[in-house]
Design a protein around this motif. Structure first.
Motif, PDB file in Angstrom:
ATOM      1  N   ALA A 136       6.942  -5.629  -7.284  1.00  0.00           N
ATOM      2  CA  ALA A 136       5.749  -4.870  -6.889  1.00  0.00           C
ATOM      3  C   ALA A 136       6.018  -3.382  -7.067  1.00  0.00           C
ATOM      4  O   ALA A 136       7.175  -2.949  -7.170  1.00  0.00           O
ATOM      5  N   VAL A 137       4.927  -2.617  -7.119  1.00  0.00           N
ATOM      6  CA  VAL A 137       5.015  -1.159  -7.262  1.00  0.00           C
ATOM      7  C   VAL A 137       4.094  -0.532  -6.213  1.00  0.00           C
ATOM      8  O   VAL A 137       2.925  -0.926  -6.096  1.00  0.00           O
ATOM      9  N   PHE A 138       4.623   0.419  -5.426  1.00  0.00           N
ATOM     10  CA  PHE A 138       3.804   1.097  -4.420  1.00  0.00           C
ATOM     11  C   PHE A 138       3.636   2.564  -4.780  1.00  0.00           C
ATOM     12  O   PHE A 138       4.474   3.159  -5.445  1.00  0.00           O
ATOM     13  N   LYS A 139       2.524   3.128  -4.309  1.00  0.00           N
ATOM     14  CA  LYS A 139       2.202   4.509  -4.651  1.00  0.00           C
ATOM     15  C   LYS A 139       3.011   5.483  -3.816  1.00  0.00           C
ATOM     16  O   LYS A 139       3.606   6.410  -4.321  1.00  0.00           O
ATOM     17  N   ASP A 140       3.011   5.311  -2.505  1.00  0.00           N
ATOM     18  CA  ASP A 140       3.815   6.136  -1.613  1.00  0.00           C
ATOM     19  C   ASP A 140       3.895   5.399  -0.286  1.00  0.00           C
ATOM     20  O   ASP A 140       3.365   4.313  -0.125  1.00  0.00           O
ATOM     21  N   MET A 141       4.571   6.038   0.678  1.00  0.00           N
ATOM     22  CA  MET A 141       4.770   5.359   1.943  1.00  0.00           C
ATOM     23  C   MET A 141       3.591   5.497   2.904  1.00  0.00           C
ATOM     24  O   MET A 141       3.633   4.977   3.999  1.00  0.00           O
ATOM     25  N   GLY A 142       2.565   6.251   2.516  1.00  0.00           N
ATOM     26  CA  GLY A 142       1.391   6.353   3.360  1.00  0.00           C
ATOM     27  C   GLY A 142       1.513   7.355   4.489  1.00  0.00           C
ATOM     28  O   GLY A 142       0.557   7.608   5.195  1.00  0.00           O
ATOM     29  N   THR A 143       2.674   7.936   4.704  1.00  0.00           N
ATOM     30  CA  THR A 143       2.877   8.944   5.742  1.00  0.00           C
ATOM     31  C   THR A 143       4.012   9.854   5.317  1.00  0.00           C
ATOM     32  O   THR A 143       4.998   9.390   4.757  1.00  0.00           O
ATOM     33  N   PRO A 144       3.899  11.147   5.546  1.00  0.00           N
ATOM     34  CA  PRO A 144       4.963  12.052   5.121  1.00  0.00           C
ATOM     35  C   PRO A 144       6.254  11.911   5.923  1.00  0.00           C
ATOM     36  O   PRO A 144       7.263  12.482   5.561  1.00  0.00           O
ATOM     37  N   MET A 145       6.225  11.169   7.053  1.00  0.00           N
ATOM     38  CA  MET A 145       7.459  11.008   7.823  1.00  0.00           C
ATOM     39  C   MET A 145       8.516  10.249   7.044  1.00  0.00           C
ATOM     40  O   MET A 145       9.702  10.443   7.245  1.00  0.00           O
ATOM     41  N   PHE A 146       8.111   9.347   6.171  1.00  0.00           N
ATOM     42  CA  PHE A 146       9.070   8.534   5.427  1.00  0.00           C
ATOM     43  C   PHE A 146       9.224   9.120   4.023  1.00  0.00           C
ATOM     44  O   PHE A 146       8.287   9.127   3.237  1.00  0.00           O
ATOM     45  N   GLN A 147      10.430   9.592   3.733  1.00  0.00           N
ATOM     46  CA  GLN A 147      10.696  10.271   2.466  1.00  0.00           C
ATOM     47  C   GLN A 147      11.830   9.580   1.716  1.00  0.00           C
ATOM     48  O   GLN A 147      12.676   8.905   2.308  1.00  0.00           O
ATOM     49  N   ASN A 148      11.856   9.777   0.410  1.00  0.00           N
ATOM     50  CA  ASN A 148      12.912   9.205  -0.441  1.00  0.00           C
ATOM     51  C   ASN A 148      12.998   7.690  -0.304  1.00  0.00           C
ATOM     52  O   ASN A 148      14.074   7.107  -0.409  1.00  0.00           O
TER      53      ASN A 148
END
Length: 775
Positions: free
Chosen positions: A166-178
């Motif tokens: 699967a491929v995700f766009k981002d984590m949906g919240t800036p708290m989770f990075q890298n």
């Protein structure tokens, strides 16, 4: 308006100084304002952000939690609706084919994570994960190729082989990075061992105090205290609400969680506001002075029938136009300065304290604030000159009486305040530089000259390194003085349950000899192995120097003999010194660790190049990827690199400070030129009656130097107070720095003198006959 534009074109120096100061300051206000707002918004991306909490097992460290804590608290604590871990357990530096993603480890979550923090999916979904399947971010996909070719490929780490599903766009919240590689696992049973970050979502009806009490009761019921590194640690559950997590002191490790710097934001905000204030002073001062040059024009308009209100509106319209144009240009400048700010404020890749990447915040709030700021500046800068221009009788102005009455008191007050800001900022910039230099040259209490810290891939790698011709000595060590070490907290029963933290450095006899610690007392153990304690550790553990014996509770050295006493040495980097240098060194001739300390004879650059190439070769042979060569390096360089973040912040602060100083000096230059042009008539008259060029220069320069001295008297006490507050943040800090303020005053006086001397000399050398003919 035509007369205003013509007047601007005739007075290019004043116009340029006004425009440059305003454009630069507004550009940085836009950038820093956007950055600060973005930072404060971190962790508030979810509608129910006030009900998310991070749970840990250490009262000073929330990013560690036992295996299975998430599922257990969800099951046993009423009101906890969702819970999940987010941690790295599937190895680091994933490889897909020949591409290695260094420092981008695979993160593991549990199913509730997707309900708590929804993820936008590009291909597939969380249903495709689990087992040996992994999702990748859109950023990673861009490096691998089209999704249809990437899905199904194998991803390998040193411990696992996974399938990209699967491929995700981002984590949906800036708290989770890298978080670029993501696996899903089923909830695990509660068991000992620090595992990673645990996050929960509570029901809206549950107060925080009830959750805190429930977590502590849970810890007590499961006797989690006994699961820690020391049986005597009293572990109450650490609890941090997610909107407070970003700036919390309990957030000290990565696991994909972002970490902000509250002190940096406060300092950035203060400095950029001072820069704006300096530019506004300059703008208003020059606008008011410029109004004096147009006072005759306004008097003529009044005689021809213009009302006082129309004159005020004219000034306001002109000021608003000028401010709006400068604001538009500042937006363009801010756009091109974005990479500069990004370079200064973003934490390097792989750091535990991950910063949120800087991005512009352009929405209706940002635009509205900027419009209000432009209106406020424009109206203020137009209203003050209009008041000056409208308070004089039109007939007196046309006759020239204005020039006789004008004492420029308003402008002199502004010059004092603007120069005071320059002295304040210059003093603080010098303090920053001196403090940083102080940390860089901190005494280590040990020798690290020509010593290289080498991370090992295998024993074959160690053997190859030791055979290099420029390696004269080598030995195993867990760390080095002044570097990140293993810190152990413990409770000492013999000292009424006193809690202490001690840094522990392990090495073999060869490395101990290479570090050349300052030995206070050597007990000359026959085996050569043993534990060395620093003088601060001796005092902290309340050991008798004549007959030192470890108190009960120092279990990890209980079976080792005391080898001697060392003078204090650096147990951490200079930016994080927390008081006493409490450390111990255990010497073990049979020690084998992942690190070698090498003594290098020869050119450092060539040696480092060879060592890195060797490391990459063995890493590829052993693990199939090139590894992380930056983990190794000359210890002197690594100690300096540990201060990189402090250095970048210092340079950013200095940039704003020097810009404010530049604006102040330019304003002083413009005002001196304006005053000098207005004083040419008076100078000519005095020269007719015997005045000299030297006397006129002394008179003109002396007026400004008096203003600068008044500014220094105002600024220095404030600078002393501000510097003291700043330095309180460092346990290892400079002292006896009073001379810095004297240097700041001397520099300010010198710059101010040079800024006004040229224009004053030009006015003093005016030919009286030529000047008086103008009358």
């Amino acid at each position: 308006m035509k007369s205003y534009i013509k007047s601007l074109s005739r007075n290019k120096l004043y116009t340029a100084i006004e425009a440059v100061g305003l454009i630069v300051s507004l550009a940085f206000v836009i950038l820093i304002g956007s950055y600060v707002r973005q930072q404060w918004q971190v962790s508030k991306g979810e509608p129910e952000w006030k009900h998310y909490y991070a749970v840990g097992i250490l009262t000073d460290f929330v990013n560690m939690a036992p295996e299975g804590l998430a599922g257990a608290i969800k099951e046993e604590i009423p009101g906890v609706d969702k819970a999940s871990v987010l941690t790295s357990t599937r190895g680091g530096s994933p490889n897909v084919g020949d591409i290695c993603f260094r420092r981008m480890g695979v993160k593991v979550v549990e199913p509730d994570f997707f309900d708590m923090f929804p993820i936008p999916w590009v291909e597939g979904s969380e249903a495709d994960l689990g087992g040996d399947h992994v999702a990748i971010s859109e950023k990673v996909l861009a490096q691998l190729g089209p999704a249809e070719e990437v899905l199904g490929k194998r991803l390998t780490t040193e411990r696992d082989t996974l399938t990209i599903s699967a491929v995700f766009k981002d984590m949906g919240t800036p708290m989770f990075q890298n978080v670029d590689f993501l696996c899903v696992r089923d909830p695990q049973p509660l068991s000992p061992g620090a595992f990673g970050g645990t996050y929960c979502l509570i029901s809206s009806s549950m107060p925080e105090k009830d959750l805190r009490a429930a977590v502590n009761s849970f810890f007590k019921a499961h006797d989690i205290n006994k699961w820690s590194w020391s049986d005597d640690l009293d572990l109450n559950g650490s609890l941090v609400r997610m909107d407070q997590m970003y700036f919390s002191d309990l957030n000290r490790a990565g696991n994909g969680i972002a970490k902000g710097n509250r002190s940096l934001l406060v300092m950035l905000s203060a400095v950029v506001l001072l820069l704006l204030l300096s530019s506004v002073f300059n703008y208003i001062n020059l606008s008011a002075a410029f109004a004096g040059k147009r006072i005759k024009e306004m008097g003529t308009r009044a005689i021809l029938g213009a009302s006082r209100g129309s004159i005020v509106r004219t000034f306001l319209a002109e000021s608003l136009l000028f401010t709006a144009v400068c604001a538009a240009l500042s937006i363009v400048l801010a756009y091109y300065l974005t990479p500069v700010l990004t370079r200064y404020v973003e934490t390097r890749s792989g750091s535990d304290a991950i910063s949120v990447p800087f991005s512009w915040q352009w929405d209706w709030i940002s635009v509205g604030v900027l419009v209000l700021l432009v209106l406020a500046l424009g109206l203020l800068a137009g209203w003050i000159p209009s008041r000056i221009a409208s308070k004089y009788d039109a007939v007196q102005v046309v006759k020239g009486d204005y020039r006789l009455k004008n004492k420029r008191l308003f402008s002199k007050v502004f010059i004092v305040f603007q120069t005071a800001l320059a002295v304040l900022l210059l003093s603080f910039a010098l303090i920053l530089e001196h403090q940083f230099s102080h940390m860089v040259h901190r005494p280590l209490g040990a020798n690290v000259d020509n010593l290289y810290f080498q991370y090992l891939v295998s024993q074959a790698h160690a053997d190859a390194v030791e055979q290099l011709p420029f390696v004269t000595e080598s030995g195993y060590s867990s760390g080095y003085p002044g570097g990140p070490g293993w810190k152990v907290g413990m409770t000492l029963q013999e000292l009424s349950h006193k809690q202490v933290t001690i840094s522990h450095l392990q090495c073999n006899p060869k490395v101990f000899e290479m570090f050349q610690f300052d030995i206070v007392e050597d007990f000359h153990l026959s085996s050569g192995d043993g534990v060395w304690v620093t003088e601060s550790t001796l005092a902290e553990l309340e050991m008798d120097p004549a007959h030192p014996v470890f108190p009960q509770g120092v279990g990890y050295v209980a079976n080792m003999e005391l080898a001697g006493i060392l003078k204090d040495f650096a147990v951490t980097d200079a930016a994080h010194v927390d008081g006493r240098e409490t450390g111990i060194v255990t010497v073990d001739k049979d020690l084998e660790t992942e690190f070698l300390v090498l003594k290098i004879d020869g050119d450092h650059k060539e040696a480092e190049k060879t060592l890195r190439e060797l490391y990459t070769r063995f890493s590829m042979e052993e693990d199939g990827y090139e590894g992380i060569p930056e983990m190794s390096g000359f210890i002197e360089d690594k100690l300096t690199q540990g201060l990189d973040e402090a250095k970048r912040y210092m340079r950013l602060m200095e940039l704003f400070m020097y810009l404010a100083i530049l604006v102040s000096v330019l304003g002083l230059l413009a005002m001196s030129a304006l005053f000098a042009s207005e004083q040419t008539h008076d100078i000519a008259v005095r020269k007719v009656f015997g005045g000299t060029v030297g006397g006129e220069v002394l008179r003109g320069v002396g007026t400004y130097m008096l203003l600068v001295l008044i500014a220094c008297v105002i600024a220095v006490p404030v600078a002393i107070w501000l510097s003291g507050r700043y330095l309180e943040g460092y346990n290892y800090r400079i002292s006896g720095y009073g001379w810095i303020f004297a240097v700041a005053v001397v520099i300010t006086l010198a710059i101010s003198f040079l800024a006004v001397l040229w224009q004053t000399l030009k006015a003093a050398n005016t030919n009286p006959a030529v000047e008086l003919k103008k009358e």
